[in-house]
Design a protein around this motif. Sequence first.
Motif, PDB file in Angstrom:
ATOM      1  N   TYR A 182     155.069  58.871   8.265  1.00  0.00           N
ATOM      2  CA  TYR A 182     154.151  59.630   9.085  1.00  0.00           C
ATOM      3  C   TYR A 182     154.937  60.543  10.030  1.00  0.00           C
ATOM      4  O   TYR A 182     155.841  60.082  10.738  1.00  0.00           O
ATOM      5  CB  TYR A 182     153.250  58.677   9.881  1.00  0.00           C
ATOM      6  CG  TYR A 182     152.230  59.417  10.695  1.00  0.00           C
ATOM      7  CD1 TYR A 182     151.018  59.794  10.125  1.00  0.00           C
ATOM      8  CD2 TYR A 182     152.492  59.774  12.010  1.00  0.00           C
ATOM      9  CE1 TYR A 182     150.082  60.497  10.853  1.00  0.00           C
ATOM     10  CE2 TYR A 182     151.559  60.486  12.745  1.00  0.00           C
ATOM     11  CZ  TYR A 182     150.365  60.848  12.155  1.00  0.00           C
ATOM     12  OH  TYR A 182     149.441  61.553  12.884  1.00  0.00           O
ATOM     13  N   PHE A 203     153.812  55.534  -5.223  1.00  0.00           N
ATOM     14  CA  PHE A 203     152.886  54.570  -4.638  1.00  0.00           C
ATOM     15  C   PHE A 203     151.726  54.324  -5.595  1.00  0.00           C
ATOM     16  O   PHE A 203     151.319  53.197  -5.827  1.00  0.00           O
ATOM     17  CB  PHE A 203     152.361  55.048  -3.281  1.00  0.00           C
ATOM     18  CG  PHE A 203     151.294  54.147  -2.726  1.00  0.00           C
ATOM     19  CD1 PHE A 203     151.603  52.856  -2.345  1.00  0.00           C
ATOM     20  CD2 PHE A 203     149.981  54.574  -2.623  1.00  0.00           C
ATOM     21  CE1 PHE A 203     150.620  51.998  -1.860  1.00  0.00           C
ATOM     22  CE2 PHE A 203     148.997  53.732  -2.152  1.00  0.00           C
ATOM     23  CZ  PHE A 203     149.316  52.443  -1.766  1.00  0.00           C
ATOM     24  N   LYS A 247     157.145  62.662   9.398  1.00  0.00           N
ATOM     25  CA  LYS A 247     158.550  62.879   9.047  1.00  0.00           C
ATOM     26  C   LYS A 247     158.670  64.077   8.119  1.00  0.00           C
ATOM     27  O   LYS A 247     157.762  64.373   7.338  1.00  0.00           O
ATOM     28  CB  LYS A 247     159.104  61.650   8.318  1.00  0.00           C
ATOM     29  CG  LYS A 247     159.138  60.410   9.168  1.00  0.00           C
ATOM     30  CD  LYS A 247     160.439  60.347   9.925  1.00  0.00           C
ATOM     31  CE  LYS A 247     160.339  59.486  11.162  1.00  0.00           C
ATOM     32  NZ  LYS A 247     159.771  58.191  10.918  1.00  0.00           N
ATOM     33  N   HIS A 298     154.465  54.129   0.588  1.00  0.00           N
ATOM     34  CA  HIS A 298     153.206  54.570   1.180  1.00  0.00           C
ATOM     35  C   HIS A 298     153.457  55.728   2.144  1.00  0.00           C
ATOM     36  O   HIS A 298     154.394  55.687   2.928  1.00  0.00           O
ATOM     37  CB  HIS A 298     152.550  53.405   1.916  1.00  0.00           C
ATOM     38  CG  HIS A 298     151.110  53.654   2.238  1.00  0.00           C
ATOM     39  ND1 HIS A 298     150.725  54.417   3.307  1.00  0.00           N
ATOM     40  CD2 HIS A 298     149.972  53.255   1.617  1.00  0.00           C
ATOM     41  CE1 HIS A 298     149.402  54.474   3.337  1.00  0.00           C
ATOM     42  NE2 HIS A 298     148.919  53.778   2.323  1.00  0.00           N
ATOM     43  N   PRO A 299     152.596  56.763   2.086  1.00  0.00           N
ATOM     44  CA  PRO A 299     152.809  57.927   2.949  1.00  0.00           C
ATOM     45  C   PRO A 299     152.891  57.563   4.442  1.00  0.00           C
ATOM     46  O   PRO A 299     153.577  58.241   5.204  1.00  0.00           O
ATOM     47  CB  PRO A 299     151.594  58.817   2.678  1.00  0.00           C
ATOM     48  CG  PRO A 299     150.774  58.150   1.643  1.00  0.00           C
ATOM     49  CD  PRO A 299     151.491  56.963   1.131  1.00  0.00           C
ATOM     50  N   ASP A 300     152.227  56.493   4.829  1.00  0.00           N
ATOM     51  CA  ASP A 300     152.278  56.099   6.248  1.00  0.00           C
ATOM     52  C   ASP A 300     153.681  55.729   6.704  1.00  0.00           C
ATOM     53  O   ASP A 300     153.996  55.793   7.893  1.00  0.00           O
ATOM     54  CB  ASP A 300     151.357  54.896   6.503  1.00  0.00           C
ATOM     55  CG  ASP A 300     149.909  55.335   6.688  1.00  0.00           C
ATOM     56  OD1 ASP A 300     149.664  56.556   6.601  1.00  0.00           O
ATOM     57  OD2 ASP A 300     149.057  54.474   6.901  1.00  0.00           O
ATOM     58  N   SER A 336     155.233  49.146  -1.457  1.00  0.00           N
ATOM     59  CA  SER A 336     154.284  49.903  -0.648  1.00  0.00           C
ATOM     60  C   SER A 336     154.922  50.323   0.665  1.00  0.00           C
ATOM     61  O   SER A 336     154.764  51.452   1.110  1.00  0.00           O
ATOM     62  CB  SER A 336     153.048  49.058  -0.333  1.00  0.00           C
ATOM     63  OG  SER A 336     152.419  48.679  -1.509  1.00  0.00           O
ATOM     64  N   ARG A 337     155.639  49.376   1.257  1.00  0.00           N
ATOM     65  CA  ARG A 337     156.267  49.703   2.538  1.00  0.00           C
ATOM     66  C   ARG A 337     157.269  50.832   2.364  1.00  0.00           C
ATOM     67  O   ARG A 337     157.586  51.548   3.303  1.00  0.00           O
ATOM     68  CB  ARG A 337     156.958  48.478   3.129  1.00  0.00           C
ATOM     69  CG  ARG A 337     155.982  47.481   3.700  1.00  0.00           C
ATOM     70  CD  ARG A 337     156.459  46.944   5.044  1.00  0.00           C
ATOM     71  NE  ARG A 337     157.811  46.427   4.974  1.00  0.00           N
ATOM     72  CZ  ARG A 337     158.088  45.186   4.619  1.00  0.00           C
ATOM     73  NH1 ARG A 337     157.135  44.358   4.330  1.00  0.00           N
ATOM     74  NH2 ARG A 337     159.330  44.795   4.576  1.00  0.00           N
TER      75      ARG A 337
END
Lengths: 609, 500
Positions: free
Chosen positions: B216, B231, B218, B211-213, B207-208
């Motif tokens: 962020y 994801f 970028k 994940h789209p976050d 996930s790290r």
Amino acid sequence: METVVGIDLGTSNTVVAIVEDGIPTVIPNKGGYKTTPSMVAISESGKRLVGHIAKRQAVTNASNTVYAAKRFIGRKFDSPMVSSVMQTCPYAIVEGPHGDVRVQLRDHVYSVPEISAFILQELRLVAEQYLGEEVEKAVITVPAYFNDNQRQATKDAGRIAGLDVIRIINEPTAAALAYGFGKDFERKVVVYDLGGGTFDVSILDIGNGVFEVISTAGDTFLGGEDFDLRVMDWLISQFQEKTGVDVRDDRMALQRLRDAAEKARCELSMARESLVDLPFLYTTANGETHHLQERLTRDALEQMTGDLVQRTVDICQRTLSDAKVDPSDLDDVILVGGMTRMPLVQKEVGEFFGMEPCKGVHPDEVVALGASIQASALVDDSQDLLLLDVTPHSLGIMIVGGFFHTLIEQNTTVPTSASHIFTTVRDNQTSVKILVLQGESEDATQNELLGEFVLTDLRPAPRGQVEVKVTFSISADGIVSVAAQDLETGREQSITVTATSGLTEDELSKLVEESAGYMVEVRQSEEAERANQKIKGLISEINKLFPTVEGVMSGTSFGRDAISKARAVVERAEGEVDSKDVRVLGELTESLERTLNMFKGVVSKTSIE
Amino acid sequence: MALQGEDRLERVPREDMEGLGLTPQELFLMSRVDDAKPTVDDLIRESGLPAKQVKDSLARLVDLELVRRIRVQRRVPTGSHDAAAASVANRHARRLRAALQGGRVDSRPATRPDSRPAEAEGAPEPRPEAERSGAHMVLPEPGSALETPMVDERDPRLDADLDLPMERQRAVLGIYDKLGTVNHFELLGITPTNDVGAIRRAYHKLSRRFHPDAYYGKNIGDFRVVLEELFKAARASHDLLISSEKRDAYVERLLEIERHKMQVAEAKSREADRRREMREALERQRIEALEAKRNEAARREREERDRRRKAKMHSRLVGREARESKAREHIRAAEAELRADNYGAAAGLFRLAMDLVPERADYHERWTKTLTEANRRRAHVALENARGLVERGNEVEAAHFFEEAARAEPTAINQARAAAYLALRGDGKAVDRARGALEVLRKGEDEATAEELAEIHVLCAEAYMRLGQLHTAKTQLEAAKDYDPRHPRLTILLKKLKVG
């Protein structure tokens, strides 16, 4: 790296925080308080008052003071919750053009996002003053159980306040972030968040830098306000019993009762007994005055609010069983929100989860801190933490027969998406209307209507032949969006969204413009205020030196001339010091500084001689 | 259970070695079974002793529990590709099963009875070699990390302008390309496990990364879509594996698939084996047919040549005069050969003369005498050679010369020696030679001293012992004891026999 603040926009209080050098910090407001009351008032002169100032004048200006606006945000005027609050609300609630809730203050009608925007703007200024730079981005928290309309409205509020809301996060999740930030552990925790107006409970798995919400539930209409209302009702009925007077139609009395109820409720978290003393609460038409004096014990309070606490415990119970989590699996219970100071809440929660709740977090500040942590995690590459939140409600559509067809289950990790294929039911049908809803009821009408989506410009074809794939997405903010595609042609299908509540895009952009103007105005006045203080300081310094300088210089015509010029400068400054024109103030400051320097030179020469 | 060449041996530490009556050879071999845990083949090579002796000695040491073997399995049973595939598939299934039982695979006992029946055809769950090789297969911990697949450095989708390090891009595409072909565990980058914590950790790690976050603000171009999909996939894998019921059902399905794959691979491998056997049989048959044809042709040619030669001789030597004159020629040549000590050639020439003039008895006498002498000499040379080899320790090679000596001069002693040495290399002819020697003795044709008689019996006994015919060996030793109870090898052999 840009500055992004975290804001906990609460029902009763709002808090702003920022991560500074890796440390999350709450920013105190001008009065030095870390929390700012979520109150907005319009004074008699039409001035907008926010926060403590608004709260202080609430009793005398009850009908023009909005508190707990969050209870209305993203709600429809005809919802039962709104009508129940209207009965005891001292300010006027009116129906907006889109069935939304609006507030009338003096001669102006405000939408709820506007009211929230005033508060956000205030907090934005607090942050800018503290940081000495402009703040344009924010992460704002909402109750986890907020639906899409409420989230969207909160985001709109941020936009009106001139803030780019880069993320909406859930309050209990934010609390968990602050709790687990910088700690290297693997824990399963429950966050019990009982705030001013809403209740949330979330179960999270924390570990490896990931904060994963497993399950969340809550009640967006259950909080401190409801406890206060109980106390208020009790006071009103006591008063009526003793005096035969119903004060419900007296807005000022209601506001005094509300304040007193809140105060008593807070006191009873510490003391066993509280005295409510409201002299001259009511004056009858024939000039008879009545005072209210009541003794409220903690036991009595607990008796009248026990069912509210029980409701929260029931929700906890449901959440645990939905998530298939046993209380013994949990490592910690985190209490968030001012209401968790109430001994009964602590006792019931402790008993239910079978453990002493965590004392390590500050119930009022923790949410804002969490928001600031998420803000920094997004923009700061060195922060290697990730939030995995869930959608609190099932998302679905209404199908034939008025049934609710679920597309995305509640507690699904966001971002997520689901697709559904729609077909035409008539020959040459050119449009399809889709009702998108959020909720858990099988009966679509019982759920929250998010919007009507109309697929238009479908190609003419016999019925059933046009297939349109509609993709429903929920972003990491928990906000819903819809996209459609004709399966046969692959063409993106246009979608018209009809707002069912809140503000239209036109209204919104107009408000954004207006508020931008307001921001400039406020900034200028602040600058003027600073210049004003400085000028006053300079004048008094010059006045102190005048006798000495006069004594030294009055002997020569040049000296006399200089003194009279200095006097003219000071007189002009005294006359114009209250000007709001920054340019004028700048000039005054300059000339005063020159005079003062001259005076200082003279005085120092004299003392050497 | 006979020792195999590839069997590995190790010493069993023991104090009480006296009284076991170990031979110097056995002691020597035992000393060579050191920490290196040599195989039987190693010991045969290093000791320079006959393989049979080494094996026998080692077998005795194993029986006496001074040495034990660690059975090492052959790597791939048939060496065929399909069989290897089958064993891989099997290992896969086995690993899955083992891992999900929540622990490492237990080491199987080091040895396994050889008497285990061969793989039954169509057995419900065949366990070929790979199963046994489990003893040495170290499984990774369940839930441990798998290697991240990476796409090639020249993959056209890689873009150096993005805010995403090249290594990361390669890893992301590496996993992306594998979507749909990997199972849920592989997608999460772990080996199969029931450890919910490990599944969560793996999912969190991914996930790290996905994940789209994590990206962020970028510029990651088309990778945004790829990461979103990854994801989602990681999420789906996690959701499935985290529920014990779903995981169990899924693992059942995986096992089913692995079993099926294994069966297919095995069926293929069996089919390949069958084909190879068939091919070999056909090949053999063809060679046999060719040989038969060649032999037949050669036989016919020989007969034809013989016939022609006889016809020619007959036509040439029609008259007695002519035959006698030719015979005299042969006799002269034979005498010349005798003078040159070529007894073998001389015997042949006498034979030719005898054939031409059968009525001459003196020709016959000279032929037999010369032949006997030739054989005696041949036997003598062979014995010399044999002794030389024995002295050099090459007893197996020596058997060949002893056998030649026995053939040239089938005396009891020669035959007995041949028997003893042939037995060393497990040659079945040894029995014939021993019987021959005893037959000579029985006929009493040889004159021999009691010591010589004892030696003959001892040699025969040794031959029988080496061939495992212990009872006959014992009779021989008893006969030898009657002639010469002080025969030097007698006591050792008797002792050995008793232990055996």
